[in-house]
Every structure is written in C-alpha cells, then in structure tokens.
Design a protein around this motif. Sequence first.
Motif, PDB file in Angstrom:
ATOM      1  N   GLN A  69       8.147  27.716  81.496  1.00 33.21           N
ATOM      2  CA  GLN A  69       8.728  27.353  82.957  1.00 33.21           C
ATOM      3  C   GLN A  69       9.796  27.750  83.020  1.00 33.21           C
ATOM      4  N   THR A  70      10.334  28.618  81.464  1.00 30.36           N
ATOM      5  CA  THR A  70      11.861  28.896  82.025  1.00 30.36           C
ATOM      6  C   THR A  70      12.348  29.910  83.627  1.00 30.36           C
ATOM      7  N   SER A  71      10.641  30.710  84.035  1.00 32.19           N
ATOM      8  CA  SER A  71      11.065  31.407  85.012  1.00 32.19           C
ATOM      9  C   SER A  71      10.685  30.819  86.747  1.00 32.19           C
ATOM     10  N   THR A  72      10.474  29.798  86.595  1.00 33.20           N
ATOM     11  CA  THR A  72      10.198  29.266  88.048  1.00 33.20           C
ATOM     12  C   THR A  72      11.105  28.373  88.363  1.00 33.20           C
ATOM     13  N   GLY A  73      12.628  28.257  88.350  1.00 23.37           N
ATOM     14  CA  GLY A  73      13.454  27.740  88.759  1.00 23.37           C
ATOM     15  C   GLY A  73      13.688  26.338  88.665  1.00 23.37           C
ATOM     16  N   TRP A  74      12.928  25.480  87.828  1.00 18.74           N
ATOM     17  CA  TRP A  74      13.221  24.033  88.083  1.00 18.74           C
ATOM     18  C   TRP A  74      13.346  23.582  86.626  1.00 18.74           C
ATOM     19  N   PHE A  75      13.773  24.744  85.926  1.00 16.55           N
ATOM     20  CA  PHE A  75      14.031  24.651  83.575  1.00 16.55           C
ATOM     21  C   PHE A  75      15.515  24.792  83.844  1.00 16.55           C
ATOM     22  N   ASP A  76      16.088  23.498  83.074  1.00 13.14           N
ATOM     23  CA  ASP A  76      17.174  23.685  83.013  1.00 13.14           C
ATOM     24  C   ASP A  76      17.314  24.491  81.555  1.00 13.14           C
ATOM     25  N   LEU A  77      17.633  25.339  80.781  1.00  6.81           N
ATOM     26  CA  LEU A  77      17.640  25.289  79.477  1.00  6.81           C
ATOM     27  C   LEU A  77      18.975  25.241  78.931  1.00  6.81           C
ATOM     28  N   ALA A 108       2.714  31.047  74.619  1.00  3.17           N
ATOM     29  CA  ALA A 108       4.056  31.426  75.228  1.00  3.17           C
ATOM     30  C   ALA A 108       4.719  32.156  76.729  1.00  3.17           C
ATOM     31  N   MET A 109       5.375  32.337  76.994  1.00  2.00           N
ATOM     32  CA  MET A 109       5.790  33.693  77.984  1.00  2.00           C
ATOM     33  C   MET A 109       5.587  35.117  77.479  1.00  2.00           C
ATOM     34  N   ASP A 110       4.816  35.957  77.856  1.00  2.00           N
ATOM     35  CA  ASP A 110       4.547  37.011  76.775  1.00  2.00           C
ATOM     36  C   ASP A 110       5.528  38.203  76.486  1.00  2.00           C
ATOM     37  N   GLN A 111       6.637  38.464  76.547  1.00  2.00           N
ATOM     38  CA  GLN A 111       7.867  38.265  76.504  1.00  2.00           C
ATOM     39  C   GLN A 111       8.409  37.484  74.683  1.00  2.00           C
ATOM     40  N   THR A 112       8.435  36.073  75.471  1.00  2.00           N
ATOM     41  CA  THR A 112       8.847  35.007  73.817  1.00  2.00           C
ATOM     42  C   THR A 112       7.715  35.202  72.612  1.00  2.00           C
ATOM     43  N   ALA A 113       6.427  35.880  72.725  1.00  2.00           N
ATOM     44  CA  ALA A 113       5.411  35.452  72.478  1.00  2.00           C
ATOM     45  C   ALA A 113       5.331  36.588  71.408  1.00  2.00           C
ATOM     46  N   ALA A 114       6.159  38.302  72.747  1.00  2.00           N
ATOM     47  CA  ALA A 114       5.502  39.432  71.938  1.00  2.00           C
ATOM     48  C   ALA A 114       6.564  40.065  70.675  1.00  2.00           C
ATOM     49  N   ALA A 115       8.221  39.039  71.634  1.00  2.00           N
ATOM     50  CA  ALA A 115       9.660  38.643  71.017  1.00  2.00           C
ATOM     51  C   ALA A 115       9.833  38.729  69.332  1.00  2.00           C
ATOM     52  N   LEU A 116       8.064  36.807  69.625  1.00  2.00           N
ATOM     53  CA  LEU A 116       7.448  36.675  68.130  1.00  2.00           C
ATOM     54  C   LEU A 116       7.060  37.442  67.007  1.00  2.00           C
ATOM     55  N   GLY A 117       5.653  38.189  67.833  1.00  2.00           N
ATOM     56  CA  GLY A 117       5.237  38.669  66.759  1.00  2.00           C
ATOM     57  C   GLY A 117       6.099  39.713  66.504  1.00  2.00           C
ATOM     58  N   ALA A 118       7.438  40.451  67.071  1.00  2.00           N
ATOM     59  CA  ALA A 118       7.719  41.507  65.874  1.00  2.00           C
ATOM     60  C   ALA A 118       8.720  41.141  65.338  1.00  2.00           C
ATOM     61  N   GLY A 119       8.928  39.795  65.205  1.00  2.00           N
ATOM     62  CA  GLY A 119      10.038  39.138  63.500  1.00  2.00           C
ATOM     63  C   GLY A 119      11.137  39.474  64.840  1.00  2.00           C
ATOM     64  N   ALA A 120      10.750  38.837  66.046  1.00  2.00           N
ATOM     65  CA  ALA A 120      12.703  38.731  66.559  1.00  2.00           C
ATOM     66  C   ALA A 120      12.923  37.187  67.068  1.00  2.00           C
ATOM     67  N   LEU A 121      13.245  36.993  65.815  1.00  2.00           N
ATOM     68  CA  LEU A 121      12.891  34.943  65.972  1.00  2.00           C
ATOM     69  C   LEU A 121      14.592  34.495  65.275  1.00  2.00           C
ATOM     70  N   GLN A 122      15.296  35.496  64.552  1.00  2.00           N
ATOM     71  CA  GLN A 122      16.506  34.722  64.167  1.00  2.00           C
ATOM     72  C   GLN A 122      17.187  35.784  64.919  1.00  2.00           C
ATOM     73  N   PRO A 123      18.353  35.126  65.069  1.00  2.00           N
ATOM     74  CA  PRO A 123      19.624  35.409  66.121  1.00  2.00           C
ATOM     75  C   PRO A 123      19.844  36.889  65.463  1.00  2.00           C
ATOM     76  N   GLY A 124      20.248  37.670  66.177  1.00  2.00           N
ATOM     77  CA  GLY A 124      21.201  39.024  66.000  1.00  2.00           C
ATOM     78  C   GLY A 124      20.727  39.949  65.948  1.00  2.00           C
ATOM     79  N   VAL A 125      18.254  39.237  65.628  1.00  2.00           N
ATOM     80  CA  VAL A 125      17.037  39.998  65.635  1.00  2.00           C
ATOM     81  C   VAL A 125      16.613  40.747  67.329  1.00  2.00           C
ATOM     82  N   ALA A 126      16.682  41.823  67.238  1.00  2.00           N
ATOM     83  CA  ALA A 126      15.846  42.977  68.131  1.00  2.00           C
ATOM     84  C   ALA A 126      14.600  43.091  68.103  1.00  2.00           C
ATOM     85  N   ALA A 127      14.190  43.882  69.588  1.00  2.00           N
ATOM     86  CA  ALA A 127      12.530  43.674  69.403  1.00  2.00           C
ATOM     87  C   ALA A 127      12.876  44.677  70.813  1.00  2.00           C
ATOM     88  N   VAL A 128      11.978  45.699  71.062  1.00  2.00           N
ATOM     89  CA  VAL A 128      12.100  46.588  72.164  1.00  2.00           C
ATOM     90  C   VAL A 128       9.998  46.984  72.075  1.00  2.00           C
TER      91      VAL A 128
END
Length: 222
Positions: free
Chosen positions: A53-61, A114-134
């Motif tokens: 729902q993040t990208s819909t425009g009606w979700f408050d992060l 989950a949204m594709d990029q969040t799922a991809a980041a989880l799969g790549a191990g980019a869940l902890q703060p400061g960890v990046a994925a490309v």
Amino acid sequence: ARLSFDTEGTVAKAMRLKADHPGVLESGGRILLLEDYLVATLTGRVVTTPAHQTSTGWFDLVADAYDDVALEIAGLTSAALPPLVEPGTPIGAVRPEWATVLGLPDDVLVVAGAMDQTAAALGAGALQPGVAAVSLGTALVAAVSTDVLPERRDDRPRLTVYRHTEPGRFLVLEFLPTGAALIAWLRRIVGGDLDYPALDALAAAIPPGSDGVIALPTFEGA
C-alpha cells in the motif's frame, strides 16, 4: 496537509473511478491492487499489506496505517480498502476450483507477500539498517534499509521510501526504469556473442569510475 496526487498513483485512479462510476464504492465495492485481487481470487479473502500500500498515495508511513487525510481529500474512506496484514501472514488455502485450474494440491497455502523491491531486498539480506542491495531487472534499483524515515527537504532530491517487510523499518531506494535494457544495449555494441558473465569479467577489469565514461540511461525518458 499539503498533498499532491500524480496521475500514476492509485489514489488518482480511484478518484477517476469514483467520478466515472458514482456509487460503485458506496455500494460495497473495494479497491484492490493487482496482488490483492489475485489473493482474493485464489483464497476468497480480501486483504493487503503495508508494503504493497505504500505507493498508493493513501498510506501514512509514520502511522503505519491508511492516511485518513489523503482519503478525505480524495473523497474516499478506508471502508473501500482491504484490511492490512503483515507480509508473511498466512491467508488461506487455494480454493478447490482454482487448485484444479492451476494443477495444485488442495492444501496449498497462500501467504501475504510484499512489494517486489521490498521482497527482493529481504531476499538479498537488506533488512538491517545500513545494509544496501542492488538489483538489475526491469529497473535498476539501489535500496537501503533504515529504521528512521529520511527527512524530506526541498533543497535535495526526494527519494522513494517504502514500508519494509517488517513494522518499524523502511526501504529507501533510487531507481532507473531502463535497468537491464541498458546492459542489453551495451552487450549489443560491445559484441553480441558475449554472454553476461563475460561482460561481468570485462567490468571487473575496469577501475571504479570507468575512467570517467558515463552512460546516460535516458532510453525511457528517465
């Protein structure tokens, strides 16, 4: 609240739907994202996730919930939206009629994603703060996990921020829509007989910064 709705956002499309088909939402209609529709079709249960729902425009992060102000401005209410569940939540078994169509056992369990990029980041191990994925696919995406929302200021570019797969965590990302198309183009001009591992080997031999060579990835108007 100062809000703006671009024409790509789900909220803008819902406003158009409401204008073109008055009463459809008031009569019990629900606004589903594609993923929500597939889950509802397969299981008979209507739900969604904050990550979707993040990208819909009606979700408050900040509130991690639907944004009542945005919905009010759009002339909508949360009653038209699916209930929120966390990614990884079991939704239900595939209905027998769809199990037959898809050739699946009757006990296959559908789980909220989950949204594709969040799922991809989880799969790549980019869940902890400061960890990046490309990731390099339809889009070229660089994403980093954080537990603090970036401050939005007018004097610097705005980054895309998604609710991550876990509560209290966010995924900050920047992307180019050309992605792998740019690599395919490079492969054609360097030599179409080279496979992608060979391109990786060529790239590994070049120092960071590519001696100043820059590619402008504006193939799709980026």
